[in-house]
Design a protein around this motif. Sequence first.
Motif, PDB file in Angstrom:
ATOM      1  N   LYS A 458       0.834  -1.198   0.000  1.00  0.00           N
ATOM      2  CA  LYS A 458       0.000   0.000   0.000  1.00  0.00           C
ATOM      3  C   LYS A 458       0.870   1.250   0.000  1.00  0.00           C
ATOM      4  CE  LYS A 458      -3.850  -2.090   2.593  1.00  0.00           C
ATOM      5  NZ  LYS A 458      -4.614  -2.032   3.867  1.00  0.00           N
ATOM      6  N   ASN A 459       2.078   1.089   0.472  1.00  0.00           N
ATOM      7  CA  ASN A 459       3.025   2.199   0.545  1.00  0.00           C
ATOM      8  C   ASN A 459       3.531   2.530  -0.855  1.00  0.00           C
ATOM      9  OD1 ASN A 459       5.205   3.934   0.955  1.00  0.00           O
ATOM     10  ND2 ASN A 459       5.844   2.900   2.845  1.00  0.00           N
ATOM     11  N   PRO A 460       3.375   3.770  -1.327  1.00  0.00           N
ATOM     12  CA  PRO A 460       3.850   4.150  -2.672  1.00  0.00           C
ATOM     13  C   PRO A 460       5.339   3.874  -2.879  1.00  0.00           C
ATOM     14  CG  PRO A 460       2.422   5.862  -1.778  1.00  0.00           C
ATOM     15  CD  PRO A 460       2.681   4.903  -0.661  1.00  0.00           C
ATOM     16  N   GLU A 461       6.119   3.937  -1.811  1.00  0.00           N
ATOM     17  CA  GLU A 461       7.552   3.675  -1.944  1.00  0.00           C
ATOM     18  C   GLU A 461       7.812   2.219  -2.344  1.00  0.00           C
ATOM     19  OE1 GLU A 461       9.538   4.797   1.599  1.00  0.00           O
ATOM     20  OE2 GLU A 461       9.105   6.952   1.384  1.00  0.00           O
ATOM     21  N   LYS A 462       6.961   1.338  -1.839  1.00  0.00           N
ATOM     22  CA  LYS A 462       7.113  -0.073  -2.199  1.00  0.00           C
ATOM     23  C   LYS A 462       6.835  -0.288  -3.688  1.00  0.00           C
ATOM     24  CE  LYS A 462       8.025  -1.650   1.938  1.00  0.00           C
ATOM     25  NZ  LYS A 462       9.326  -2.258   2.270  1.00  0.00           N
ATOM     26  N   PHE A 463       5.812   0.408  -4.198  1.00  0.00           N
ATOM     27  CA  PHE A 463       5.516   0.279  -5.626  1.00  0.00           C
ATOM     28  C   PHE A 463       6.625   0.898  -6.462  1.00  0.00           C
ATOM     29  CE2 PHE A 463       1.119  -1.194  -5.167  1.00  0.00           C
ATOM     30  CZ  PHE A 463       1.022  -1.975  -6.299  1.00  0.00           C
ATOM     31  N   ALA A 464       7.196   1.972  -5.974  1.00  0.00           N
ATOM     32  CA  ALA A 464       8.331   2.579  -6.679  1.00  0.00           C
ATOM     33  C   ALA A 464       9.500   1.608  -6.721  1.00  0.00           C
ATOM     34  CB  ALA A 464       8.738   3.881  -5.990  1.00  0.00           C
ATOM     35  N   ALA A 465       9.703   0.890  -5.612  1.00  0.00           N
ATOM     36  CA  ALA A 465      10.766  -0.116  -5.576  1.00  0.00           C
ATOM     37  C   ALA A 465      10.484  -1.240  -6.573  1.00  0.00           C
ATOM     38  CB  ALA A 465      10.903  -0.667  -4.166  1.00  0.00           C
ATOM     39  N   VAL A 470      11.711  -3.855 -11.748  1.00  0.00           N
ATOM     40  CA  VAL A 470      11.321  -4.191 -13.124  1.00  0.00           C
ATOM     41  C   VAL A 470      12.349  -3.653 -14.108  1.00  0.00           C
ATOM     42  CG1 VAL A 470       9.640  -3.705 -14.949  1.00  0.00           C
ATOM     43  CG2 VAL A 470       8.852  -4.423 -12.678  1.00  0.00           C
ATOM     44  N   THR A 471      12.797  -2.438 -13.903  1.00  0.00           N
ATOM     45  CA  THR A 471      13.798  -1.828 -14.786  1.00  0.00           C
ATOM     46  C   THR A 471      15.098  -2.632 -14.771  1.00  0.00           C
ATOM     47  OG1 THR A 471      12.859   0.366 -14.408  1.00  0.00           O
ATOM     48  CG2 THR A 471      15.104   0.268 -15.271  1.00  0.00           C
ATOM     49  N   ASP A 472      15.541  -3.047 -13.588  1.00  0.00           N
ATOM     50  CA  ASP A 472      16.781  -3.814 -13.483  1.00  0.00           C
ATOM     51  C   ASP A 472      16.642  -5.204 -14.110  1.00  0.00           C
ATOM     52  OD1 ASP A 472      17.972  -1.708 -12.272  1.00  0.00           O
ATOM     53  OD2 ASP A 472      18.032  -2.570 -10.254  1.00  0.00           O
ATOM     54  N   SER A 498       0.367  -7.829   0.955  1.00  0.00           N
ATOM     55  CA  SER A 498       1.600  -8.314   1.592  1.00  0.00           C
ATOM     56  C   SER A 498       2.551  -8.969   0.595  1.00  0.00           C
ATOM     57  CB  SER A 498       1.266  -9.316   2.696  1.00  0.00           C
ATOM     58  OG  SER A 498       0.681 -10.488   2.138  1.00  0.00           O
ATOM     59  N   THR A 499       2.020  -9.420  -0.536  1.00  0.00           N
ATOM     60  CA  THR A 499       2.840 -10.157  -1.502  1.00  0.00           C
ATOM     61  C   THR A 499       2.555  -9.651  -2.916  1.00  0.00           C
ATOM     62  OG1 THR A 499       2.695 -12.117  -0.080  1.00  0.00           O
ATOM     63  CG2 THR A 499       3.505 -12.451  -2.321  1.00  0.00           C
ATOM     64  N   ALA A 500       3.629  -9.511  -3.685  1.00  0.00           N
ATOM     65  CA  ALA A 500       3.513  -9.129  -5.094  1.00  0.00           C
ATOM     66  C   ALA A 500       4.473  -9.994  -5.901  1.00  0.00           C
ATOM     67  CB  ALA A 500       3.847  -7.647  -5.275  1.00  0.00           C
ATOM     68  N   TYR A 501       4.267  -9.995  -7.213  1.00  0.00           N
ATOM     69  CA  TYR A 501       5.232 -10.725  -8.036  1.00  0.00           C
ATOM     70  C   TYR A 501       5.507  -9.971  -9.332  1.00  0.00           C
ATOM     71  CZ  TYR A 501       1.735 -12.643 -11.341  1.00  0.00           C
ATOM     72  OH  TYR A 501       0.778 -12.803 -12.306  1.00  0.00           O
ATOM     73  N   HIS A 527      17.780  -6.547  -3.241  1.00  0.00           N
ATOM     74  CA  HIS A 527      18.403  -5.239  -3.020  1.00  0.00           C
ATOM     75  C   HIS A 527      17.341  -4.185  -2.682  1.00  0.00           C
ATOM     76  CE1 HIS A 527      20.933  -1.713  -3.567  1.00  0.00           C
ATOM     77  NE2 HIS A 527      20.058  -1.246  -4.454  1.00  0.00           N
ATOM     78  N   TYR A 528      16.184  -4.276  -3.340  1.00  0.00           N
ATOM     79  CA  TYR A 528      15.105  -3.316  -3.099  1.00  0.00           C
ATOM     80  C   TYR A 528      14.219  -3.719  -1.925  1.00  0.00           C
ATOM     81  CZ  TYR A 528      16.393  -1.269  -7.586  1.00  0.00           C
ATOM     82  OH  TYR A 528      17.082  -0.666  -8.617  1.00  0.00           O
ATOM     83  N   PHE A 529      14.207  -5.021  -1.601  1.00  0.00           N
ATOM     84  CA  PHE A 529      13.374  -5.511  -0.502  1.00  0.00           C
ATOM     85  C   PHE A 529      14.224  -6.407   0.409  1.00  0.00           C
ATOM     86  CE2 PHE A 529      10.699  -4.783  -4.199  1.00  0.00           C
ATOM     87  CZ  PHE A 529       9.674  -3.994  -3.689  1.00  0.00           C
ATOM     88  N   PRO A 530      15.167  -5.797   1.121  1.00  0.00           N
ATOM     89  CA  PRO A 530      16.126  -6.585   1.916  1.00  0.00           C
ATOM     90  C   PRO A 530      15.487  -7.415   3.032  1.00  0.00           C
ATOM     91  CG  PRO A 530      16.304  -4.242   2.430  1.00  0.00           C
ATOM     92  CD  PRO A 530      15.410  -4.344   1.242  1.00  0.00           C
ATOM     93  N   LYS A 531      14.357  -6.984   3.565  1.00  0.00           N
ATOM     94  CA  LYS A 531      13.726  -7.702   4.668  1.00  0.00           C
ATOM     95  C   LYS A 531      12.622  -8.658   4.208  1.00  0.00           C
ATOM     96  CE  LYS A 531      14.595  -3.985   8.009  1.00  0.00           C
ATOM     97  NZ  LYS A 531      13.989  -3.050   8.992  1.00  0.00           N
TER      98      LYS A 531
END
Length: 735
Positions: A458-465, A470-472, A498-501, A527-531
């Motif tokens: 839900k956090n916009p930063e997560k979608f930005a990540a 996707v770019t990488d 909680s989960t995306a793919y 790298h974008y989702f270390p935890k």
Amino acid sequence: MLDKMKILQINKIFNRLGKFQTTHRRGILIGITLFTLAAAAGILRFEFSFTNDGWFLEGDPAKVNAEKFREHFGNDASVVVLVTAREVGNAAESAPSVRDSAILEMRDTLSRYMLANIPLAKEIHSIENTAGTEALLHLSLERYTDPADDAAKIGRAVADMLKRPEFKSEKWDLNAGGEPYLEVAKNDSTMPQAARSVVIGVFIMIFCLAFFTRSKFGVLVPLMAIAFAMASVFGICGWLGVKPDFTLFTLPLVLGMALSVGYSIHYINSFKQAYQRLETCFGNRPKNRDEALVEAVTETGWPIFFTVVTTVASMLSFLVVEMPVMKIVGSICAAMVFAVYLYVIILVPILFSYDGKGKKSAAKLANDEGRIEKILVKIGGKALNMKLPIALASVAVAVASAIGCMGLKVNMEYVEMFGTKLPFVDRLVELMDSELANVYSYNVMIDVGDVSDSASFKNPEKFAALDSAVTDLSKLPLTKFTEGKARVMVGGVTDDFSTAYIHVELKEWNSKQVDVDIDSAQTLVRHYFPKADVGVEGYAVEQASMNNKLVKGEIKSVCISFFMIAALLIISFMSVKTGLIGMIPNVAPILVIGAVMGYCDFSMDMMTMMVIPMAIGIAVDDTIHFVNHSKLCFERCGNYCESVLATFRDVGKSMVSTTIILCMMFLAYMVSPVTIFFRVGLMASIGLVTALVADFTITPVLIVLTKPFGKGFKNQKSAGLLQPVILQKLCQELN
């Protein structure tokens, strides 16, 4: 002296077995018939496995991630149909386009048909390329309830759909893809080829039996043995609910047919020699036939039994492979070997005891077969006179083969395995070469494990990540591009966020690079989702995992097979030296098969993986016969050279006959356009020929040089083992 008499003492056990069989033949036949009927009834329940699920153990990361994906997102499998516009006639007014009214109407009809008639259809999407030459219909699927059954029904529904007349026209071409359909298309293409190879193998078996035995029972008994063995083994599989993979199914069949012939040939040739000796020593009398059969069981019972044990051990080495399908096929092969042996050892002596008509005299038999045996004795003499050249040539071949083995690789990709001679593979290549379609893809799942607004998607930063990931991922070497755009996209997010793919499509299959891409994808996303818990799954992941398991499984299987057989040989001959001598010639098939595959750039796959352990198990048979008979002859005469030459004469013909038959039966695979079948036939034949050459060169030289059976008898003169007719003394000893 105790060790010296070991073979003769063991033979007494089989002598009693032979007498029991000829005495109670009728009761044994009734018993074996009832058992076969009871076991064969299970064939009505017998089924094949047609999916990749059998390649993964419970808890395997590929399987765990796939189940997790299905739990969150429904299904990772899908069906695609590529619509390609075709140019009709000589019309040059406009280029063919999927936007043509007739094609648009067909696409609409096709979409509705897919949603209505393909099981578990969920929703369908359509895209076109800019030029309008291609359109892709993508059908997503609901979650499987029974993966094997559901996938098979979906694939069959797609195959039937493509045959419908309303979807055929000169204006367009339809090409389907997706794992459910590809598995069905693969089986539809390979099943006739597999059946053809088996049928050709049966005709080859009948021809070889008729040629080498020249007896009606010599043809009928092995056919009965393999028929009963197949009925029993596959019937028991049906009772137990064991489902072998169809692609590997022909291996137990051909192996069983080949060994049925091989074991029968040894028994029959031994019977002929025994009958000739008895008629020469005692004249023509009614009980000669039964006594010759008992003698054949006495002489060949132990070496054949021990070849069965070593071959079964070699097949059971697949139990260490972390792939259920290989465990199943290895177990079925082992069961087939043992069943064939039981039926041969029971049926040959019993049924041949009834075949009292048309006997040739001892003089006629000696005239028919003496020439081949003299040639074999000469070959043995040449080998013993060329010890140094044979040793040097063996070292040179071993070095060259070891270098070639370094080029071995593993590849489970469709085109490499099946070859473009199959129509479905040719169309698969077209699918991969198209702009819109793909065959291999994977999904990168990100589970943040938290549903709070700040931590979840839900956090916009997560979608930005996600967008950055996707770019990488778009920069990875195997990522597919269409009209300059990477085929990488965020595939979905769970309802609780909680989960995306991220879905990634591949432009091609490269067995080495795909592992690198998948590992890199995980690293980049972490790298974008270390935890977060990051995992990959999908068709490409399954194929890559199978490749890796094949490499590890092959190494384990070969090593365990090698050490098990070496240990069995040492135990059998009660001598480390003799056991190792028996193993040295059997390294040759492994090295030569590996070298041929390395130099010819043949990839290891699920079928060729089985060739090496199978070759070890079958090739050691001839070594056991040769070493066992050499020891038996040495116990009689105490002279190494004479024992070896007598072995060339007594069992050499059977070794040559069985090798020729085995090779011809495996060569039946080579008439198939399926690449993996062709390679199995070629590799197995090369391994068997190599083993025979090694047994006729390295084995006799090692026996004479190392003297593994002990010291020869002092002042021992020739025992007459090389006379055209065995001496009266030996006839009395055998009786």
